[in-house]
Enzyme design. Structure first.
Site, short mmCIF file in Angstrom:
data_model
loop_
_atom_site.label_atom_id
_atom_site.label_comp_id
_atom_site.label_asym_id
_atom_site.label_seq_id
_atom_site.Cartn_x
_atom_site.Cartn_y
_atom_site.Cartn_z
N PHE A 104 0.81 -1.22 0.00
CA PHE A 104 0.00 0.00 0.00
C PHE A 104 0.84 1.26 0.00
O PHE A 104 0.38 2.33 -0.41
CB PHE A 104 -0.96 -0.01 1.19
CG PHE A 104 -0.36 0.35 2.51
CD1 PHE A 104 -0.55 1.61 3.07
CD2 PHE A 104 0.38 -0.58 3.24
CE1 PHE A 104 -0.01 1.95 4.30
CE2 PHE A 104 0.92 -0.25 4.47
CZ PHE A 104 0.73 1.01 5.01
N LYS A 105 2.08 1.15 0.42
CA LYS A 105 2.95 2.32 0.49
C LYS A 105 3.25 2.89 -0.90
O LYS A 105 3.73 4.03 -1.02
CB LYS A 105 4.26 1.97 1.19
CG LYS A 105 4.11 1.40 2.59
CD LYS A 105 3.64 2.43 3.58
CE LYS A 105 3.50 1.85 4.97
NZ LYS A 105 4.75 1.69 5.68
N ASP A 106 2.97 2.13 -1.96
CA ASP A 106 3.22 2.64 -3.31
C ASP A 106 2.38 3.88 -3.61
O ASP A 106 2.82 4.77 -4.34
CB ASP A 106 2.92 1.56 -4.35
CG ASP A 106 4.03 0.52 -4.45
OD1 ASP A 106 5.20 0.90 -4.32
OD2 ASP A 106 3.71 -0.67 -4.65
#
Length: 427
Positions: A104-106
């Site tokens: 999700f950090k993308d």
């Protein structure tokens, strides 16, 4: 957009300055003085993901120079989906692992990189950040090869999965990685100390890419809108989101979305045994304990940096106490949850399993649960295979880096050692 330092109320900046600074005076977090409330939610939810995200972020950021470039920034950053996968009729997983580093950090990492590369106007910047697993890869890949920006990533040695490590420690170039002989909280403290050191902060033009940076946080709001948009209209006001929580940026973003008008019923802050927040919500006492290593290593955080933002929304009355509860899931039940999901035909990993188990304990008959899938199961291949007893194939991003050499420097938990190392590689 006016942002205020939650520690020093007189320290106020606009969005662009907050992105460039990262942290305010006294290591304070920047946060909007007041969150906007949207009155056209149904129309927004009918829009495509990118167009809706452009509207939401323009509303949050307001009339600034960077707003003129937002459409291009978001089109470049959000090039992958966030599907809401049905597990059962009353249970969904919001899959946030379809980006280039499978986490999700993308979303936040790519949005921040595109924003900062435009507002920095070619001036040199050093990104200094700590990771408990997925932030490192997202930030490294988002900034890799961008001119005039160097990245230094600290991570706790031996306390992230081997494949997580390979994703961000094998790139080289402008990406510099350091394994620290300690835990994630110690890495975060080294970052904070550097920002308090004028010689390093000013000499290396420091910026942070943790979720403490407002650009990363605001980008995450967009996938909560996307989740609700994919849910059938008749269940939208019944949705309960269970968020696997470490540094609490993810939950903060969800609450911002609800304040803005998303018809989410409530949230569960799901943690592993590093349960400072669930205990605080239950007792009113903030009592961080020593960080414990767990299967869900990206959540091994005892002093979550983003909590002051949630506290601010609670104190201002923007977030109501009944919207938020906490849940702690231990190692045994994390594995039980992974097996239960597999029996339902859904293969997952420890972080999502923590959120699923929290939902299973709390969900009422008239509610529909959404747990966040924050990372691809293959990033935790050894754990998933051991727990489920079945092999998992590697997606291409992991297969491509699995055989590469780790390029990290190894340092003790010592600020002077880090300072000397940074000056040696960046000057």
């Amino acid at each position: 957009m006016e942002l205020v330092n939650l520690k020093v109320a007189s320290d106020k900046v606009n969005f662009a300055d907050a992105v460039k600074k990262g942290l305010g005076i006294n290591q304070g977090l920047y946060f909007p003085e007041k969150l906007p409330v949207l009155d056209n939610i149904d129309d927004l939810l009918a829009m495509p993901f990118v167009a809706r995200s452009q509207f939401v972020l323009r509303t949050l950021i307001g009339d600034e120079d960077v707003a003129e470039q937002l459409d291009e920034i978001i089109e470049t950053a959000f090039t992958f989906p966030a599907p809401l996968a049905e597990v059962t009729e009353s249970l969904y997983c919001l899959e946030l692992f379809h980006g280039p580093t499978l986490a999700f950090k993308d979303f936040g990492g790519r949005f921040m990189a595109q924003t900062l590369s435009r507002i920095s106007e070619g001036k040199p910047i050093t990104i200094l950040t700590a990771t408990s697993g997925d932030t490192g890869a997202a930030v490294a890949h988002a900034f890799h090869g961008i001119d005039n920006i160097n990245v230094v990533i600290l991570y706790p040695k031996g306390k992230i999965s081997p494949l997580q490590e390979k994703l961000f420690t094998t790139l080289g170039g402008n990406i510099h990685t350091v394994s620290v002989e300690s835990d994630f909280d110690a890495c975060q403290q080294l970052v904070k100390t550097a920002f308090d050191d004028p010689e390093v902060r000013d000499g290396l033009h420091l910026n942070s890419a943790n979720s403490i940076n407002i650009s990363r946080l605001l980008a995450q709001v967009c996938y909560y809108f996307e989740a609700v948009a994919q849910a059938p209209v008749e269940i939208r006001d019944k949705l309960v989101f269970a968020v696997p929580s470490g540094n609490f940026g993810n939950l903060t973003a969800g609450l911002i979305g609800k304040v803005m008008g998303l018809p989410i019923k409530r949230f569960i802050a799901a943690t592993n045994m590093n349960d400072t927040v669930p205990r605080y919500l239950a007792t009113g006492k903030w009592d961080p304990k020593a960080t414990v290593a767990t299967l869900s290593n990206a959540m091994d955080v005892s002093q979550p940096n983003n909590w002051p933002r949630i506290e601010a929304m609670l104190q201002r009355g923007e977030v109501l106490p009944e919207w938020l509860s906490g849940a702690t899931v231990d190692e045994e039940y994390t594995q039980v949850a992974m097996k239960q999901l597999a029996q339902l035909g859904y293969v997952s990993e420890p972080h999502a399993a923590v959120a699923y188990k929290a939902l299973a304990r709390s969900l009422q008959d008239d509610e529909v649960g959404v747990f966040l899938g924050t990372a691809h199961p293959a990033k935790f291949r050894e754990t998933v295979e051991n727990v489920l007893g079945q092999p998992i194939s590697l997606p291409k991003p992991l297969a491509d880096c699995s055989g590469k050499e780790v390029l990290s420097a190894a340092l003790p938990n010592d600020y002077e050692a880090l300072k000397q190392h940074m000056f040696s590689i960046l000057r």
